[in-house]
Design a protein around this motif. Structure first.
Motif, PDB file in Angstrom:
ATOM      1  N   VAL A   8       1.549   8.945  -6.570  1.00  0.00           N
ATOM      2  CA  VAL A   8       1.532  10.363  -6.282  1.00  0.00           C
ATOM      3  C   VAL A   8       2.722  10.885  -7.020  1.00  0.00           C
ATOM      4  O   VAL A   8       2.888  11.891  -7.716  1.00  0.00           O
ATOM      5  CB  VAL A   8       2.057  10.685  -4.695  1.00  0.00           C
ATOM      6  N   THR A   9       3.518  10.067  -7.080  1.00  0.00           N
ATOM      7  CA  THR A   9       4.894  10.454  -7.892  1.00  0.00           C
ATOM      8  C   THR A   9       4.276  10.493  -9.385  1.00  0.00           C
ATOM      9  O   THR A   9       4.597  11.601 -10.143  1.00  0.00           O
ATOM     10  CB  THR A   9       5.700   9.413  -7.473  1.00  0.00           C
ATOM     11  N   ALA A  10       3.792   9.805 -10.308  1.00  0.00           N
ATOM     12  CA  ALA A  10       3.088   9.793 -11.221  1.00  0.00           C
ATOM     13  C   ALA A  10       2.952  11.450 -11.547  1.00  0.00           C
ATOM     14  O   ALA A  10       2.347  11.681 -12.601  1.00  0.00           O
ATOM     15  CB  ALA A  10       1.857   8.394 -11.713  1.00  0.00           C
ATOM     16  N   GLU A  11       1.185  11.795 -10.332  1.00  0.00           N
ATOM     17  CA  GLU A  11       0.801  12.818 -10.678  1.00  0.00           C
ATOM     18  C   GLU A  11       1.375  13.944 -10.722  1.00  0.00           C
ATOM     19  O   GLU A  11       1.315  14.533 -11.968  1.00  0.00           O
ATOM     20  CB  GLU A  11      -0.578  12.750  -9.262  1.00  0.00           C
ATOM     21  N   LEU A  12       2.680  13.662  -9.761  1.00  0.00           N
ATOM     22  CA  LEU A  12       3.217  15.487  -9.940  1.00  0.00           C
ATOM     23  C   LEU A  12       4.713  15.394 -10.638  1.00  0.00           C
ATOM     24  O   LEU A  12       3.911  16.609 -11.810  1.00  0.00           O
ATOM     25  CB  LEU A  12       4.060  15.079  -8.347  1.00  0.00           C
ATOM     26  N   ALA A  13       4.534  14.385 -11.088  1.00  0.00           N
ATOM     27  CA  ALA A  13       4.978  14.136 -12.711  1.00  0.00           C
ATOM     28  C   ALA A  13       4.609  14.605 -13.625  1.00  0.00           C
ATOM     29  O   ALA A  13       5.050  15.045 -14.953  1.00  0.00           O
ATOM     30  CB  ALA A  13       5.951  12.757 -12.528  1.00  0.00           C
ATOM     31  N   ALA A  14       3.357  13.637 -13.948  1.00  0.00           N
ATOM     32  CA  ALA A  14       2.131  14.238 -14.920  1.00  0.00           C
ATOM     33  C   ALA A  14       1.656  15.913 -14.971  1.00  0.00           C
ATOM     34  O   ALA A  14       1.942  16.628 -15.991  1.00  0.00           O
ATOM     35  CB  ALA A  14       1.163  13.449 -14.981  1.00  0.00           C
ATOM     36  N   ASN A  15       1.561  15.906 -13.865  1.00  0.00           N
ATOM     37  CA  ASN A  15       1.495  17.748 -13.591  1.00  0.00           C
ATOM     38  C   ASN A  15       2.631  18.438 -14.055  1.00  0.00           C
ATOM     39  O   ASN A  15       2.576  20.297 -14.803  1.00  0.00           O
ATOM     40  CB  ASN A  15       1.029  18.327 -12.327  1.00  0.00           C
ATOM     41  N   ALA A  16       3.763  18.421 -13.904  1.00  0.00           N
ATOM     42  CA  ALA A  16       4.850  19.062 -14.668  1.00  0.00           C
ATOM     43  C   ALA A  16       5.518  19.040 -15.756  1.00  0.00           C
ATOM     44  O   ALA A  16       5.477  20.221 -16.107  1.00  0.00           O
ATOM     45  CB  ALA A  16       6.181  18.147 -13.498  1.00  0.00           C
ATOM     46  N   VAL A  17       4.910  17.749 -16.184  1.00  0.00           N
ATOM     47  CA  VAL A  17       5.066  17.360 -18.192  1.00  0.00           C
ATOM     48  C   VAL A  17       4.009  18.365 -18.778  1.00  0.00           C
ATOM     49  O   VAL A  17       4.017  19.117 -19.347  1.00  0.00           O
ATOM     50  CB  VAL A  17       4.710  16.487 -18.144  1.00  0.00           C
TER      51      VAL A  17
ATOM     52  N   CYS B 165      -3.792  11.103  -1.662  1.00  0.00           N
ATOM     53  CA  CYS B 165      -2.855   9.466   0.012  1.00  0.00           C
ATOM     54  C   CYS B 165      -1.416  10.089   0.202  1.00  0.00           C
ATOM     55  O   CYS B 165      -1.313   9.359   1.309  1.00  0.00           O
ATOM     56  CB  CYS B 165      -1.854   9.676  -1.685  1.00  0.00           C
ATOM     57  N   ALA B 166      -1.605  11.831   0.653  1.00  0.00           N
ATOM     58  CA  ALA B 166      -1.132  12.172   1.346  1.00  0.00           C
ATOM     59  C   ALA B 166      -1.319  13.152   2.489  1.00  0.00           C
ATOM     60  O   ALA B 166      -2.769  12.991   2.652  1.00  0.00           O
ATOM     61  CB  ALA B 166      -0.499  13.545   0.776  1.00  0.00           C
ATOM     62  N   ASP B 167      -0.426  13.087   4.073  1.00  0.00           N
ATOM     63  CA  ASP B 167      -0.750  13.673   4.839  1.00  0.00           C
ATOM     64  C   ASP B 167      -1.005  15.351   4.342  1.00  0.00           C
ATOM     65  O   ASP B 167      -1.980  15.583   5.176  1.00  0.00           O
ATOM     66  CB  ASP B 167       0.026  13.369   5.800  1.00  0.00           C
ATOM     67  N   ARG B 168       0.381  15.144   4.191  1.00  0.00           N
ATOM     68  CA  ARG B 168      -0.068  16.855   3.866  1.00  0.00           C
ATOM     69  C   ARG B 168       1.144  16.921   1.933  1.00  0.00           C
ATOM     70  O   ARG B 168       1.180  16.187   1.927  1.00  0.00           O
ATOM     71  CB  ARG B 168       1.057  17.697   4.280  1.00  0.00           C
ATOM     72  N   TRP B 169       0.464  17.961   1.635  1.00  0.00           N
ATOM     73  CA  TRP B 169       0.492  18.527   0.091  1.00  0.00           C
ATOM     74  C   TRP B 169       0.827  19.705   0.155  1.00  0.00           C
ATOM     75  O   TRP B 169       0.707  20.384   1.236  1.00  0.00           O
ATOM     76  CB  TRP B 169      -0.046  17.715  -0.619  1.00  0.00           C
TER      77      TRP B 169
ATOM     78  N   ASP C 132       0.724  -1.838   0.264  1.00  0.00           N
ATOM     79  CA  ASP C 132      -0.122   0.013  -0.595  1.00  0.00           C
ATOM     80  C   ASP C 132       1.165   1.563   0.302  1.00  0.00           C
ATOM     81  O   ASP C 132       0.866   2.486  -0.558  1.00  0.00           O
ATOM     82  CB  ASP C 132      -1.618   0.090   1.164  1.00  0.00           C
ATOM     83  N   ALA C 133       1.943   1.056   0.995  1.00  0.00           N
ATOM     84  CA  ALA C 133       2.789   2.632   0.619  1.00  0.00           C
ATOM     85  C   ALA C 133       3.939   2.509  -0.280  1.00  0.00           C
ATOM     86  O   ALA C 133       3.283   3.658  -0.618  1.00  0.00           O
ATOM     87  CB  ALA C 133       4.011   2.646   2.471  1.00  0.00           C
ATOM     88  N   SER C 134       4.327   1.732  -1.587  1.00  0.00           N
ATOM     89  CA  SER C 134       4.637   1.846  -2.293  1.00  0.00           C
ATOM     90  C   SER C 134       3.780   2.386  -3.031  1.00  0.00           C
ATOM     91  O   SER C 134       4.330   3.282  -4.371  1.00  0.00           O
ATOM     92  CB  SER C 134       4.686   0.320  -2.635  1.00  0.00           C
ATOM     93  N   ASP C 135       2.451   1.607  -3.634  1.00  0.00           N
ATOM     94  CA  ASP C 135       1.776   1.792  -4.298  1.00  0.00           C
ATOM     95  C   ASP C 135       0.991   4.093  -4.248  1.00  0.00           C
ATOM     96  O   ASP C 135       0.699   3.895  -4.570  1.00  0.00           O
ATOM     97  CB  ASP C 135      -0.325   1.273  -4.392  1.00  0.00           C
ATOM     98  N   ALA C 136       0.960   4.288  -3.486  1.00  0.00           N
ATOM     99  CA  ALA C 136       0.574   5.524  -2.648  1.00  0.00           C
ATOM    100  C   ALA C 136       1.748   6.311  -3.024  1.00  0.00           C
ATOM    101  O   ALA C 136       1.166   7.100  -3.965  1.00  0.00           O
ATOM    102  CB  ALA C 136       0.822   5.548  -1.132  1.00  0.00           C
ATOM    103  N   VAL C 137       2.573   5.968  -2.558  1.00  0.00           N
ATOM    104  CA  VAL C 137       3.961   6.689  -3.109  1.00  0.00           C
ATOM    105  C   VAL C 137       4.330   6.893  -4.846  1.00  0.00           C
ATOM    106  O   VAL C 137       4.796   8.149  -5.002  1.00  0.00           O
ATOM    107  CB  VAL C 137       5.194   6.662  -2.776  1.00  0.00           C
ATOM    108  N   CYS C 138       3.931   5.749  -5.801  1.00  0.00           N
ATOM    109  CA  CYS C 138       4.948   5.884  -6.964  1.00  0.00           C
ATOM    110  C   CYS C 138       2.762   6.420  -7.190  1.00  0.00           C
ATOM    111  O   CYS C 138       3.348   7.516  -8.429  1.00  0.00           O
ATOM    112  CB  CYS C 138       3.741   4.759  -6.943  1.00  0.00           C
TER     113      CYS C 138
END
Length: 139
Positions: free
Chosen positions: A55-64, A116-120, A47-53
């Motif tokens: 979040v990473t995918a969403e933030l990276a997609a937004n950056a692009v 997925c995040a406690d804070r952002w 669950d932790a790995s999936d949540a971090v991945c």
């Protein structure tokens, strides 16, 4: 050709890499996050790995998508903290800030991050870049 990073050791609490500002770079960010989490002892598919991945995918997609300046890369940083992982994605568009409250009509990406995040949030450290970050619970 994308760089082939070597994951940090389990003792190194920070992973940072510049990636191309392309959809391929965003996909690679997600895969590298999973690889780094595994090196830190967070099992792939947990669950932790999936949540971090996610979040990473969403933030990276937004950056692009929203932070792209032609010819500029984005930076992915993962920081292992007690009980959580901080995901940071830095792009070259400090004037394009994410909404302070995720909005359903503007896409689901930040809603997923918030779930997925406690804070952002985001930080503009200079006139050339902004960092969007999220802290995800992780044992």
């Amino acid at each position: 050709m994308e760089p082939t990073p070597t994951p940090t050791t389990s003792a190194d609490p920070r992973f940072t890499l510049r990636l191309s500002g392309t959809p391929r770079g965003a996909r690679l960010a997600r895969h590298l996050a999973a690889q780094q989490l595994a090196a830190w002892g967070v099992p792939y598919g947990s669950d932790a790995s999936d949540a971090v991945c996610l979040v990473t995918a969403e933030l990276a997609a937004n950056a692009v998508t929203h932070g792209l300046v032609p010819g500029r890369d984005f930076r992915l940083s993962l920081l292992r903290l007690p009980g959580r992982v901080r995901v940071e994605v830095t792009d070259a568009r400090p004037e394009r800030l994410p909404p302070t409250v995720p909005q359903a009509g503007a896409g689901r990406g930040l809603l997923l991050v918030a779930a997925c995040a406690d804070r952002w949030g985001h930080e503009v450290r200079d006139v050339c870049a902004k960092t969007v970050w999220a802290e995800v619970p992780c044992p």
